[in-house]
Scaffold this motif. Sequence first.
Motif, mmCIF file in Angstrom:
data_model
loop_
_atom_site.group_PDB
_atom_site.id
_atom_site.type_symbol
_atom_site.label_atom_id
_atom_site.label_comp_id
_atom_site.label_asym_id
_atom_site.label_seq_id
_atom_site.Cartn_x
_atom_site.Cartn_y
_atom_site.Cartn_z
ATOM 1 N N LEU A 192 0.828 -1.208 0.000
ATOM 2 C CA LEU A 192 0.000 0.000 0.000
ATOM 3 C C LEU A 192 0.863 1.260 0.000
ATOM 4 C CD1 LEU A 192 -2.953 -0.828 2.411
ATOM 5 C CD2 LEU A 192 -2.967 -0.693 -0.081
ATOM 6 N N GLU A 193 1.991 1.212 0.703
ATOM 7 C CA GLU A 193 2.876 2.370 0.743
ATOM 8 C C GLU A 193 3.373 2.724 -0.662
ATOM 9 O OE1 GLU A 193 3.356 -0.404 2.665
ATOM 10 O OE2 GLU A 193 2.582 0.402 4.536
ATOM 11 N N LEU B 278 1.868 1.892 -3.503
ATOM 12 C CA LEU B 278 0.723 2.375 -4.282
ATOM 13 C C LEU B 278 0.397 3.826 -3.946
ATOM 14 C CD1 LEU B 278 -1.521 -0.809 -4.297
ATOM 15 C CD2 LEU B 278 -0.303 0.197 -6.246
ATOM 16 N N ASP B 279 0.662 4.243 -2.700
ATOM 17 C CA ASP B 279 0.493 5.650 -2.338
ATOM 18 C C ASP B 279 1.487 6.522 -3.120
ATOM 19 O OD1 ASP B 279 -1.583 5.153 -0.557
ATOM 20 O OD2 ASP B 279 -0.272 5.118 1.204
ATOM 21 N N GLN C 143 -4.233 -2.222 -7.735
ATOM 22 C CA GLN C 143 -4.353 -0.776 -7.606
ATOM 23 C C GLN C 143 -5.589 -0.380 -6.812
ATOM 24 O OE1 GLN C 143 -3.639 -2.448 -10.410
ATOM 25 N NE2 GLN C 143 -1.600 -1.703 -10.920
ATOM 26 N N ALA D 124 -5.575 0.605 -2.784
ATOM 27 C CA ALA D 124 -5.057 1.852 -2.210
ATOM 28 C C ALA D 124 -6.069 2.979 -2.384
ATOM 29 C CB ALA D 124 -3.732 2.216 -2.873
ATOM 30 N N GLU D 125 -6.600 3.449 -1.279
ATOM 31 C CA GLU D 125 -7.595 4.522 -1.328
ATOM 32 C C GLU D 125 -7.047 5.768 -2.011
ATOM 33 O OE1 GLU D 125 -10.162 7.170 1.829
ATOM 34 O OE2 GLU D 125 -9.666 5.106 2.373
ATOM 35 N N SER D 126 -5.791 6.087 -1.738
ATOM 36 C CA SER D 126 -5.189 7.280 -2.349
ATOM 37 C C SER D 126 -5.132 7.143 -3.867
ATOM 38 C CB SER D 126 -3.784 7.515 -1.794
ATOM 39 O OG SER D 126 -2.939 6.403 -2.096
#
Length: 163
Positions: free
Chosen positions: A63-64, A66-67, A96, A99-101
């Motif tokens: 996730l990091e 993907l941010d 993809q 990741a909320e961002s």
Amino acid sequence: MFQHTLLVSYPERTLGVVAAEIRNSLGEREGFTSGPIEEPTLYTIAHTKFDSEIKVGKYGVSLETLDQVARLVKYLRERAILERKALIFDEVGLMQSFAESLRGEIEEIYVSGVPAILSIKRESPNDWLKMMRGLHGTRTLEVTELNREAVLEEMVKYILANT
């Protein structure tokens, strides 16, 4: 494949994010990267060696990372608006979508009105991916061996007409 071709063939009209596979010396796939066309292996988004709670098949998803891709998408979207270029994203898939961002930045592409071509997996049970394929103003093109040249030609026409 089309996205890479478009980005390389029309750098004065396009910006984008591309994905690449990570393969070991035996040719076995071990993970995936994402980055701008100039550096597609910039971010390792998933790998068999990642210890992550989020898994897609055998791949742990970061996730990091993907941010970081989300920040890249924001930067490229803002540049595309200023430079009147099309934004191309290969690929928007299940990894993809975690990741909320990144989801937010991809949705912002549609809101911003920037001309865009996104590769979204057709058959995914993921609700967010289904929603993205069904957004107003979205046109879905299915690529097959028989129509691939015609679809590429249509994408080129879209870029030339909108940038």
